[in-house]
Design a protein around this motif. Structure first.
Motif, PDB file in Angstrom:
ATOM      1  N   ASN A   1       0.701  -1.257   0.022  1.00  0.00           N
ATOM      2  CA  ASN A   1      -0.101   0.037  -0.049  1.00  0.00           C
ATOM      3  C   ASN A   1       0.957   1.312   0.003  1.00  0.00           C
ATOM      4  OD1 ASN A   1      -2.406  -1.547  -0.217  1.00  0.00           O
ATOM      5  ND2 ASN A   1      -2.714  -1.376   1.980  1.00  0.00           N
TER       6      ASN A   1
ATOM      7  N   LEU B   1       2.178   1.445  -3.715  1.00  0.00           N
ATOM      8  CA  LEU B   1       0.865   1.894  -4.588  1.00  0.00           C
ATOM      9  C   LEU B   1       0.511   3.543  -4.322  1.00  0.00           C
ATOM     10  CD1 LEU B   1      -1.033  -1.418  -4.845  1.00  0.00           C
ATOM     11  CD2 LEU B   1       0.570  -0.350  -6.545  1.00  0.00           C
ATOM     12  N   ALA B   2       0.530   3.717  -3.230  1.00  0.00           N
ATOM     13  CA  ALA B   2       0.047   5.239  -2.635  1.00  0.00           C
ATOM     14  C   ALA B   2       0.954   6.093  -3.164  1.00  0.00           C
ATOM     15  CB  ALA B   2       0.113   5.452  -1.308  1.00  0.00           C
ATOM     16  N   GLU B   3       2.507   5.728  -3.204  1.00  0.00           N
ATOM     17  CA  GLU B   3       3.428   6.494  -3.601  1.00  0.00           C
ATOM     18  C   GLU B   3       3.500   6.658  -5.239  1.00  0.00           C
ATOM     19  OE1 GLU B   3       7.797   5.398  -3.919  1.00  0.00           O
ATOM     20  OE2 GLU B   3       7.947   6.575  -2.107  1.00  0.00           O
ATOM     21  N   ARG B   4       3.086   5.654  -5.783  1.00  0.00           N
ATOM     22  CA  ARG B   4       2.997   5.811  -7.500  1.00  0.00           C
ATOM     23  C   ARG B   4       1.958   6.503  -7.997  1.00  0.00           C
ATOM     24  NH1 ARG B   4       7.302   5.562  -8.741  1.00  0.00           N
ATOM     25  NH2 ARG B   4       6.590   5.459 -10.934  1.00  0.00           N
ATOM     26  N   ARG B   5       0.949   6.513  -7.039  1.00  0.00           N
ATOM     27  CA  ARG B   5      -0.296   7.629  -7.439  1.00  0.00           C
ATOM     28  C   ARG B   5       0.122   8.971  -7.312  1.00  0.00           C
ATOM     29  NH1 ARG B   5      -3.281   3.044  -5.090  1.00  0.00           N
ATOM     30  NH2 ARG B   5      -3.227   4.032  -3.157  1.00  0.00           N
ATOM     31  N   SER B   6       0.946   9.185  -6.462  1.00  0.00           N
ATOM     32  CA  SER B   6       1.211  10.821  -6.240  1.00  0.00           C
ATOM     33  C   SER B   6       2.072  11.243  -7.337  1.00  0.00           C
ATOM     34  CB  SER B   6       1.925  10.967  -4.877  1.00  0.00           C
ATOM     35  OG  SER B   6       3.306  10.595  -4.992  1.00  0.00           O
TER      36      SER B   6
ATOM     37  N   ARG C   1       5.706   9.562  -9.354  1.00  0.00           N
ATOM     38  CA  ARG C   1       6.084   9.348 -10.929  1.00  0.00           C
ATOM     39  C   ARG C   1       7.246   9.964 -11.290  1.00  0.00           C
ATOM     40  NH1 ARG C   1       0.173  10.061 -10.929  1.00  0.00           N
ATOM     41  NH2 ARG C   1       0.193  12.062 -10.966  1.00  0.00           N
TER      42      ARG C   1
ATOM     43  N   PRO D   1       2.824  -1.266 -15.126  1.00  0.00           N
ATOM     44  CA  PRO D   1       2.247  -0.345 -14.334  1.00  0.00           C
ATOM     45  C   PRO D   1       2.378  -0.787 -12.934  1.00  0.00           C
ATOM     46  CG  PRO D   1       0.805  -0.759 -16.424  1.00  0.00           C
ATOM     47  CD  PRO D   1       2.062  -1.724 -16.428  1.00  0.00           C
TER      48      PRO D   1
ATOM     49  N   ARG E   1       0.216  -1.495 -10.473  1.00  0.00           N
ATOM     50  CA  ARG E   1      -0.473  -2.595 -10.115  1.00  0.00           C
ATOM     51  C   ARG E   1      -0.372  -4.048 -10.558  1.00  0.00           C
ATOM     52  NH1 ARG E   1      -4.341  -1.706  -5.554  1.00  0.00           N
ATOM     53  NH2 ARG E   1      -5.772  -2.998  -6.132  1.00  0.00           N
TER      54      ARG E   1
END
Length: 171
Positions: free
Chosen positions: A70, A73-78, A82, A112, A114
């Protein structure tokens, strides 16, 4: 020992025993040892804050793995996440065929987040579809489709590396 001291000692013992495992899983997720260390540090901080809940978990390792995934994934969404490089190409490799290992790591880094997390959980952590779904907080069907897409994407990428390599070798 006082309650806080016993809690800290228990936490320290657990984290010390799992630090290498956490670092390896984090590396497979992000592809960079320094970034993996940052992911592990963030995970350990979250575990410390929630240690009573972690201790009460039926499967502590599964809980910890879920927190790590988590965090990744949270870091990759910010937007900041990226901008971080996924692979710098000069890391140590455990395999005998260095070129294949590097090709696989480069291809894995191109997936990606996920799909990458799903493949790492399924094939490195050796989790079942159900355990992976629980870790990622999604359905089993989603795990199956992400796995299939990830493997297909890896095959296409690795085939591209093989084709470009064979073109370089041809006289």
């Amino acid at each position: 020992m006082t309650g806080v001291s016993a809690r800290d000692a228990e936490f320290t013992d657990y984290v010390s025993g799992k630090a290498l495992w956490l670092r390896k899983v984090a590396y497979l997720l992000c592809g960079d040892w320094h970034h993996a260390d940052d992911l592990v540090q963030t995970t350990i901080t979250r575990l410390y804050v929630n240690w009573p809940r972690v201790r009460a978990a039926e499967n502590m390792d599964g809980y910890v793995r879920t927190v790590l995934v988590n965090v990744y994934l949270a870091e990759r969404r910010s937007p900041w996440g990226r901008w971080l490089p996924l692979f710098d190409g000069d890391e140590e490799s455990p395999g005998a065929d260095l070129d294949s290992v590097l090709d696989l790591r480069t291809a894995l880094a191109a997936l990606p987040p996920r799909q990458r997390a799903t493949l790492v959980l399924r094939y490195y952590c050796d989790l079942t579809v159900q355990e992976t779904a629980r870790t990622l907080g999604c359905s089993q069907g989603n795990v199956k489709s992400q796995t299939a897409r990830g493997i297909d994407h890896l095959r296409r990428l690795l085939h591209g590396y093989a084709v470009s390599f064979s073109e370089e070798v041809q006289p």
